[in-house]
Design an enzyme around this catalytic site. Structure first.
Site, mmCIF file in Angstrom:
data_model
loop_
_atom_site.group_PDB
_atom_site.id
_atom_site.type_symbol
_atom_site.label_atom_id
_atom_site.label_comp_id
_atom_site.label_asym_id
_atom_site.label_seq_id
_atom_site.Cartn_x
_atom_site.Cartn_y
_atom_site.Cartn_z
ATOM 1 N N THR B 13 0.804 -1.217 0.000
ATOM 2 C CA THR B 13 0.000 0.000 0.000
ATOM 3 C C THR B 13 0.846 1.280 0.000
ATOM 4 O O THR B 13 0.309 2.379 -0.073
ATOM 5 C CB THR B 13 -0.934 0.036 1.230
ATOM 6 O OG1 THR B 13 -0.119 -0.066 2.411
ATOM 7 C CG2 THR B 13 -1.920 -1.122 1.211
ATOM 8 N N ALA B 15 4.083 4.050 -1.218
ATOM 9 C CA ALA B 15 4.355 4.781 -2.470
ATOM 10 C C ALA B 15 5.044 3.873 -3.483
ATOM 11 O O ALA B 15 4.674 3.833 -4.658
ATOM 12 C CB ALA B 15 5.223 6.011 -2.173
ATOM 13 N N VAL B 16 6.060 3.133 -3.033
ATOM 14 C CA VAL B 16 6.768 2.237 -3.946
ATOM 15 C C VAL B 16 5.917 1.002 -4.242
ATOM 16 O O VAL B 16 5.863 0.528 -5.379
ATOM 17 C CB VAL B 16 8.139 1.845 -3.360
ATOM 18 C CG1 VAL B 16 8.810 0.772 -4.208
ATOM 19 C CG2 VAL B 16 9.035 3.078 -3.263
ATOM 20 N N ARG B 41 -3.135 -2.621 9.845
ATOM 21 C CA ARG B 41 -3.984 -1.457 9.587
ATOM 22 C C ARG B 41 -4.558 -1.472 8.169
ATOM 23 O O ARG B 41 -5.693 -1.049 7.936
ATOM 24 C CB ARG B 41 -3.122 -0.200 9.812
ATOM 25 C CG ARG B 41 -3.794 1.121 9.745
ATOM 26 C CD ARG B 41 -2.862 2.226 10.332
ATOM 27 N NE ARG B 41 -1.451 2.045 9.986
ATOM 28 C CZ ARG B 41 -0.863 2.507 8.874
ATOM 29 N NH1 ARG B 41 -1.566 3.177 7.991
ATOM 30 N NH2 ARG B 41 0.425 2.308 8.653
ATOM 31 N N ARG B 101 21.719 -4.125 2.719
ATOM 32 C CA ARG B 101 22.488 -3.811 1.514
ATOM 33 C C ARG B 101 23.980 -4.042 1.663
ATOM 34 O O ARG B 101 24.651 -4.464 0.722
ATOM 35 C CB ARG B 101 22.239 -2.357 1.094
ATOM 36 C CG ARG B 101 20.862 -2.138 0.506
ATOM 37 C CD ARG B 101 20.681 -0.674 0.117
ATOM 38 N NE ARG B 101 19.306 -0.403 -0.242
ATOM 39 C CZ ARG B 101 18.645 0.700 0.121
ATOM 40 N NH1 ARG B 101 19.242 1.626 0.849
ATOM 41 N NH2 ARG B 101 17.393 0.874 -0.246
ATOM 42 N N CYS B 131 17.574 4.493 -3.917
ATOM 43 C CA CYS B 131 17.070 5.130 -5.142
ATOM 44 C C CYS B 131 18.087 6.071 -5.780
ATOM 45 O O CYS B 131 18.118 6.218 -7.003
ATOM 46 C CB CYS B 131 15.759 5.869 -4.856
ATOM 47 S SG CYS B 131 15.826 7.081 -3.531
ATOM 48 N N SER B 161 9.597 12.684 -3.471
ATOM 49 C CA SER B 161 8.971 11.376 -3.302
ATOM 50 C C SER B 161 9.973 10.340 -2.812
ATOM 51 O O SER B 161 9.561 9.269 -2.362
ATOM 52 C CB SER B 161 8.301 10.908 -4.598
ATOM 53 O OG SER B 161 9.256 10.782 -5.628
ATOM 54 N N GLY B 162 11.262 10.656 -2.868
ATOM 55 C CA GLY B 162 12.251 9.796 -2.220
ATOM 56 C C GLY B 162 12.027 9.711 -0.722
ATOM 57 O O GLY B 162 12.485 8.771 -0.072
ATOM 58 N N ARG B 249 18.220 17.902 -1.649
ATOM 59 C CA ARG B 249 16.804 17.750 -1.982
ATOM 60 C C ARG B 249 16.332 18.971 -2.754
ATOM 61 O O ARG B 249 16.689 20.098 -2.409
ATOM 62 C CB ARG B 249 16.007 17.623 -0.675
ATOM 63 C CG ARG B 249 14.595 17.177 -0.863
ATOM 64 C CD ARG B 249 14.492 15.700 -1.143
ATOM 65 N NE ARG B 249 14.913 14.863 -0.033
ATOM 66 C CZ ARG B 249 14.860 13.534 -0.061
ATOM 67 N NH1 ARG B 249 14.430 12.886 -1.130
ATOM 68 N NH2 ARG B 249 15.276 12.839 0.980
ATOM 69 N N HIS B 256 14.894 11.673 -9.715
ATOM 70 C CA HIS B 256 16.178 12.085 -9.152
ATOM 71 C C HIS B 256 17.119 12.431 -10.311
ATOM 72 O O HIS B 256 17.190 11.700 -11.301
ATOM 73 C CB HIS B 256 16.820 10.939 -8.359
ATOM 74 C CG HIS B 256 16.230 10.714 -6.996
ATOM 75 N ND1 HIS B 256 15.204 11.463 -6.468
ATOM 76 C CD2 HIS B 256 16.557 9.803 -6.030
ATOM 77 C CE1 HIS B 256 14.922 11.021 -5.244
ATOM 78 N NE2 HIS B 256 15.711 10.016 -4.959
#
Lengths: 350, 350
Positions: B13, B15-16, B41, B101, B131, B161-162, B249, B256
């Site tokens: 659910t 953004a990504v 939720r 990572r 990203c 949006s990052g 930013r 980006h």
């Protein structure tokens, strides 16, 4: 030459001219007459300087009668023609166009970095650097004086007022078009909303960044990028300095920012770099990320200094520093440096 | 292992996650069941994928029953706990958080650059890069393969949006507050208009740029800057590569951008660099400044490739290139690369 010199401001009604008049009203008043000169279209307008209304006169040879020092903030081709006219009539010209900056017989002066250069002006003309160069060069000059600069990699985040009043108006119109919308999440929707209204920019600048400033120079470089490289070398007297630059326009009204990767002759420390920047004239160190402190254009607009933050030593090279610098492109980037040069020359009249 | 693998999308659910579902609906359908997992939720919500409504189930051990491949796009601490749970139940995890990572037992994969690394996954977990790293690494990897990378200097122009949905909402609110005003020309006026409404950012981002992303790492570096350096080294198998990064930013919703100064083992030519970039999978060369062609975020949002423009050889170093790259931080920068890794793993099930 004694007494209070007569000053002419050529281009008094422009974006930078307006800031020059503010600065002349704020600084110690060392001037006799201040004459305001603009295009015939603007002649007769009255502008406030030093608390009084002064009528603008039209640009022409007689406008320079009796002028000791003339600040020019007009397009390149206007300076190219009229600066030598003013100089021939005896004025010392301080020119903010690109017409003379790389002329070997014209010094390119930043008073905090190379004030001595002001005296060597065989053409009677002194050039003021480009606003992007000026937004970083005081900080770079201070570090170079101690560490010895060997290489500079620069990326810019340039405000729209660097493109004059038309740049500011274009951004405001575009912001109004995208405010309250969902624009910016689908390909091309900002472009469709903005249409052909890109003003002096090749692409929409609201909700966007545009990797272009100026005109096309050789080999894919922009004229703005060449200026930053060539002017930095001249101001620092480092004609062989490797300088790599990419200039990018951002949706900021006023305040140029730059990231710098600066490599020096030997090992550097962040502590010493901070000491240099904290005490250098014309520089403010604003660098405490743990406390959320770093400069941004919204904070520095309207101020005089070069603000420096994010001071770090390169993790993989003990001779290099990373920096983020911010300055008001209309003040130190244009009007203020012009005024400082004129004030330096004015001391010769005392 | 044969047939169509069962896929789980954890964080469906977000953004990504939303972009992942779009991509799964657009790509060739190689999946058996696609199970959508989110926080309790969000359980019970129905989301569209492959043209059908699928009910979201709550994250829990049993949610991974029968799952072959699980994509995770959730906060670091959620991944740190639940990715090993899914792996222990037999799923191959493709994780988009920062939790794994730099784990030496977890490969960090960009299918265009190091697809082979996907097979060596002792923990059953494959990591998806940050990203910002992903917005440049396909182009950098293509140039490295031919020229041999020696040094990288990066400056970012990162979209809000990052920082997730909160970042986008914050910029939209701030743009609404400054639209139609004269804000941005006096010190502090943007800050006063925005007030405390800076959302996930330390400073106002409308009409501003903010030289900070992520949390504070050692020696004044931001976590985002460290990620770009460390992840680039790992993906390129260049553990000693000098990488200097400053992350900034900008008021862009999605997309980006980065400037790159890339130094290679020997002399490079712009012509050959352009050939490499024009033919590299996942890269689009958009580089004709004379015709006004260079990538901008407003153009690349919603697209898959890494767009590259402003290709120039450094004027003072024949071994270095200057580039401007742009990519959709939600697609290649997150959802798309995650999907590409999952599709690579899925070939093992055929």
């Amino acid at each position: 030459m004694t007494g209070r010199p007569t000053l002419a401001v050529v281009g008094a009604t422009g974006a930078v001219g307006t800031v020059i008049l503010q600065i002349l009203s704020q600084h110690a008043d060392i001037w006799g007459e201040i004459r305001l000169i603009a295009s015939p279209r603007s002649a007769g307008r009255k502008l406030a300087v030093r608390g009084a209304e002064v009528e603008v006169v039209a640009l022409g040879e007689e406008a320079f009668d009796g002028v000791d020092i003339a600040m020019f903030d007009v397009p390149d081709e206007v300076s190219a023609h009229w600066a030598p006219v003013a100089a021939a009539k005896g004025a010392v010209v301080v020119d903010n166009s690109g017409a003379f900056r790389m002329d070997p017989d014209v010094p390119l002066v930043v008073p905090e970095v190379n004030p001595h250069a002001v005296r060597n002006r065989p053409r009677g003309i002194i050039a003021n650097p480009n606003c992007t160069t000026l937004s970083m060069i005081v900080a770079v000059g201070a570090l170079h004086a101690e560490f010895g600069l060997r290489e500079l990699v620069v990326s810019s985040y340039q405000a729209v007022s660097g493109a004059g009043r038309a740049g500011v108006e274009t951004l405001r119109q575009q912001i109004a078009l995208v405010a309250g919308s969902e624009l910016g999440t689908s390909p091309g929707d900002v472009r469709r909303a903005v249409g052909e209204n890109t003003g002096p920019f090749p692409e929409p600048v609201a909700l966007n960044v545009v990797p272009w400033a100026g005109s096309l120079a050789a080999d894919g470089w922009s004229s703005e990028e060449m200026k930053v490289r060539d002017e930095s070398r001249k101001i620092l007297s480092l004609p062989q300095l490797p300088v790599a630059v990419t200039c990018v326009r951002v949706p900021v009204v006023t305040g140029h920012s730059l990231t710098l990767h600066a490599r020096f002759e030997g090992e550097v420390t962040v502590d010493r770099a901070r000491e240099i920047l904290a005490t250098a004239p014309g520089v403010v160190l604003c660098d405490d990320p743990a406390a959320g402190e770093f400069p941004t254009p919204a904070d520095v607009v309207g101020t005089d200094p070069t603000w420096v933050g994010r001071v770090r030593r390169a993790l993989d090279d003990p001779t290099a520093l990373e920096l983020f610098v911010c300055g008001d492109n209309l003040r130190k980037g244009a009007a203020l440096n012009t005024a400082q040069i004129a004030e330096l020359v004015a001391t010769e009249f005392q």
